[in-house]
Motif scaffolding. Structure first.
Motif, PDB file in Angstrom:
ATOM      1  N   ALA A  60       1.334  44.885  96.489  1.00 36.11           N
ATOM      2  CA  ALA A  60       1.396  46.340  96.547  1.00 36.11           C
ATOM      3  C   ALA A  60       0.302  47.000  95.719  1.00 36.11           C
ATOM      4  N   THR A  61      -0.397  46.202  94.901  1.00 34.32           N
ATOM      5  CA  THR A  61      -1.401  46.798  94.026  1.00 34.32           C
ATOM      6  C   THR A  61      -2.813  46.246  94.224  1.00 34.32           C
ATOM      7  N   ILE A  62      -2.943  45.007  94.657  1.00 33.07           N
ATOM      8  CA  ILE A  62      -4.246  44.346  94.739  1.00 33.07           C
ATOM      9  C   ILE A  62      -4.518  43.881  96.160  1.00 33.07           C
ATOM     10  N   LYS A  63      -5.713  44.180  96.663  1.00 33.47           N
ATOM     11  CA  LYS A  63      -6.116  43.681  97.985  1.00 33.47           C
ATOM     12  C   LYS A  63      -6.395  42.187  97.865  1.00 33.47           C
ATOM     13  N   LEU A  64      -5.876  41.408  98.781  1.00 30.81           N
ATOM     14  CA  LEU A  64      -5.954  39.960  98.716  1.00 30.81           C
ATOM     15  C   LEU A  64      -6.634  39.418  99.960  1.00 30.81           C
ATOM     16  N   GLN A  65      -7.409  38.353  99.799  1.00 25.75           N
ATOM     17  CA  GLN A  65      -7.999  37.675 100.945  1.00 25.75           C
ATOM     18  C   GLN A  65      -6.976  36.702 101.521  1.00 25.75           C
ATOM     19  N   LYS A  66      -7.088  36.467 102.816  1.00 29.11           N
ATOM     20  CA  LYS A  66      -6.142  35.580 103.495  1.00 29.11           C
ATOM     21  C   LYS A  66      -6.130  34.183 102.876  1.00 29.11           C
ATOM     22  N   LYS A  67      -7.303  33.686 102.497  1.00 27.60           N
ATOM     23  CA  LYS A  67      -7.395  32.332 101.947  1.00 27.60           C
ATOM     24  C   LYS A  67      -6.739  32.207 100.568  1.00 27.60           C
ATOM     25  N   GLN A  68      -6.401  33.328  99.930  1.00 28.45           N
ATOM     26  CA  GLN A  68      -5.782  33.320  98.613  1.00 28.45           C
ATOM     27  C   GLN A  68      -4.268  33.506  98.660  1.00 28.45           C
ATOM     28  N   PHE A  69      -3.719  33.682  99.846  1.00 28.80           N
ATOM     29  CA  PHE A  69      -2.303  34.047  99.955  1.00 28.80           C
ATOM     30  C   PHE A  69      -1.379  32.936  99.476  1.00 28.80           C
ATOM     31  N   GLN A  70      -1.633  31.698  99.871  1.00 29.06           N
ATOM     32  CA  GLN A  70      -0.783  30.599  99.417  1.00 29.06           C
ATOM     33  C   GLN A  70      -0.929  30.398  97.907  1.00 29.06           C
ATOM     34  N   LEU A  71      -2.130  30.630  97.389  1.00 23.80           N
ATOM     35  CA  LEU A  71      -2.350  30.539  95.944  1.00 23.80           C
ATOM     36  C   LEU A  71      -1.496  31.573  95.212  1.00 23.80           C
ATOM     37  N   LEU A  72      -1.416  32.779  95.756  1.00 24.77           N
ATOM     38  CA  LEU A  72      -0.541  33.801  95.172  1.00 24.77           C
ATOM     39  C   LEU A  72       0.913  33.335  95.192  1.00 24.77           C
ATOM     40  N   GLY A  73       1.350  32.737  96.283  1.00 20.27           N
ATOM     41  CA  GLY A  73       2.716  32.216  96.362  1.00 20.27           C
ATOM     42  C   GLY A  73       2.975  31.146  95.316  1.00 20.27           C
ATOM     43  N   ALA A  74       2.023  30.230  95.150  1.00 27.84           N
ATOM     44  CA  ALA A  74       2.168  29.168  94.156  1.00 27.84           C
ATOM     45  C   ALA A  74       2.180  29.739  92.740  1.00 27.84           C
ATOM     46  N   ALA A  75       1.294  30.681  92.468  1.00 29.88           N
ATOM     47  CA  ALA A  75       1.254  31.304  91.137  1.00 29.88           C
ATOM     48  C   ALA A  75       2.544  32.068  90.857  1.00 29.88           C
ATOM     49  N   SER A  76       3.093  32.704  91.877  1.00 33.31           N
ATOM     50  CA  SER A  76       4.352  33.435  91.714  1.00 33.31           C
ATOM     51  C   SER A  76       5.494  32.489  91.382  1.00 33.31           C
ATOM     52  N   ILE A  77       5.547  31.354  92.069  1.00 27.00           N
ATOM     53  CA  ILE A  77       6.571  30.340  91.765  1.00 27.00           C
ATOM     54  C   ILE A  77       6.378  29.824  90.343  1.00 27.00           C
ATOM     55  N   PHE A  78       5.136  29.573  89.979  1.00 31.20           N
ATOM     56  CA  PHE A  78       4.822  29.060  88.646  1.00 31.20           C
ATOM     57  C   PHE A  78       5.322  30.022  87.566  1.00 31.20           C
ATOM     58  N   LEU A  79       5.014  31.305  87.709  1.00 26.71           N
ATOM     59  CA  LEU A  79       5.450  32.300  86.735  1.00 26.71           C
ATOM     60  C   LEU A  79       6.973  32.435  86.711  1.00 26.71           C
ATOM     61  N   ALA A  80       7.571  32.514  87.897  1.00 26.58           N
ATOM     62  CA  ALA A  80       9.028  32.684  87.967  1.00 26.58           C
ATOM     63  C   ALA A  80       9.761  31.485  87.364  1.00 26.58           C
ATOM     64  N   SER A  81       9.259  30.283  87.618  1.00 27.64           N
ATOM     65  CA  SER A  81       9.943  29.104  87.065  1.00 27.64           C
ATOM     66  C   SER A  81       9.802  29.059  85.552  1.00 27.64           C
ATOM     67  N   LYS A  82       8.687  29.554  85.020  1.00 25.54           N
ATOM     68  CA  LYS A  82       8.521  29.609  83.560  1.00 25.54           C
ATOM     69  C   LYS A  82       9.493  30.607  82.932  1.00 25.54           C
ATOM     70  N   MET A  83       9.822  31.650  83.680  1.00 27.91           N
ATOM     71  CA  MET A  83      10.717  32.667  83.144  1.00 27.91           C
ATOM     72  C   MET A  83      12.189  32.278  83.260  1.00 27.91           C
ATOM     73  N   ILE A  84      12.530  31.422  84.231  1.00 30.70           N
ATOM     74  CA  ILE A  84      13.941  31.145  84.511  1.00 30.70           C
ATOM     75  C   ILE A  84      14.362  29.720  84.160  1.00 30.70           C
ATOM     76  N   GLU A  85      13.549  28.754  84.505  1.00 28.05           N
ATOM     77  CA  GLU A  85      13.928  27.348  84.333  1.00 28.05           C
ATOM     78  C   GLU A  85      13.747  26.890  82.884  1.00 28.05           C
ATOM     79  N   ALA A  86      14.632  26.013  82.439  1.00 22.21           N
ATOM     80  CA  ALA A  86      14.469  25.392  81.123  1.00 22.21           C
ATOM     81  C   ALA A  86      13.271  24.445  81.145  1.00 22.21           C
TER      82      ALA A  86
END
Length: 104
Positions: A60-86
């Motif tokens: 919603a804030t940053i224009k993204l290239q198509k080739k970076q979309f899966q990387l965004l998904g992986a980074a999002s999982i990485f951040l979320a797991s750091k915040m929630i998982e032990a």
């Protein structure tokens, strides 16, 4: 908290207003992949939900290239797991799950 959540929810029109290359059907593909990774790694269900929220707020804030979309998904999982998982998901695990498309 529910009132604050509405403030942070991304605009439904973000795909038309901000994203040129990213289309709504591509979001479904990436979120399906994210759910598969979270299920395979036996993450807490909140990891997938938070990762999807992080991804949507970023889109919603940053224009993204198509080739970076899966990387965004992986980074999002990485951040979320750091915040929630032990014991969060390792970066190397996510790299493997992207078929080594990216590196650390």
């Amino acid at each position: 908290m529910l009132q604050l959540e509405e403030f942070y929810m991304p605009s439904p029109a973000l795909y038309n207003e901000i994203q040129d290359e990213i289309k709504i059907h591509m979001r479904k593909i990436v979120t399906d992949w994210m759910l598969e990774v979270c299920s395979y790694q036996k993450c807490h269900p909140d990891v997938f939900l938070l990762a999807t929220n992080i991804m949507d707020r970023f889109l919603a804030t940053i224009k993204l290239q198509k080739k970076q979309f899966q990387l965004l998904g992986a980074a999002s999982i990485f951040l979320a797991s750091k915040m929630i998982e032990a014991e969060p998901i390792a970066a190397l695990t996510l790299i493997r799950d992207t078929a080594d498309t990216y590196d650390r």
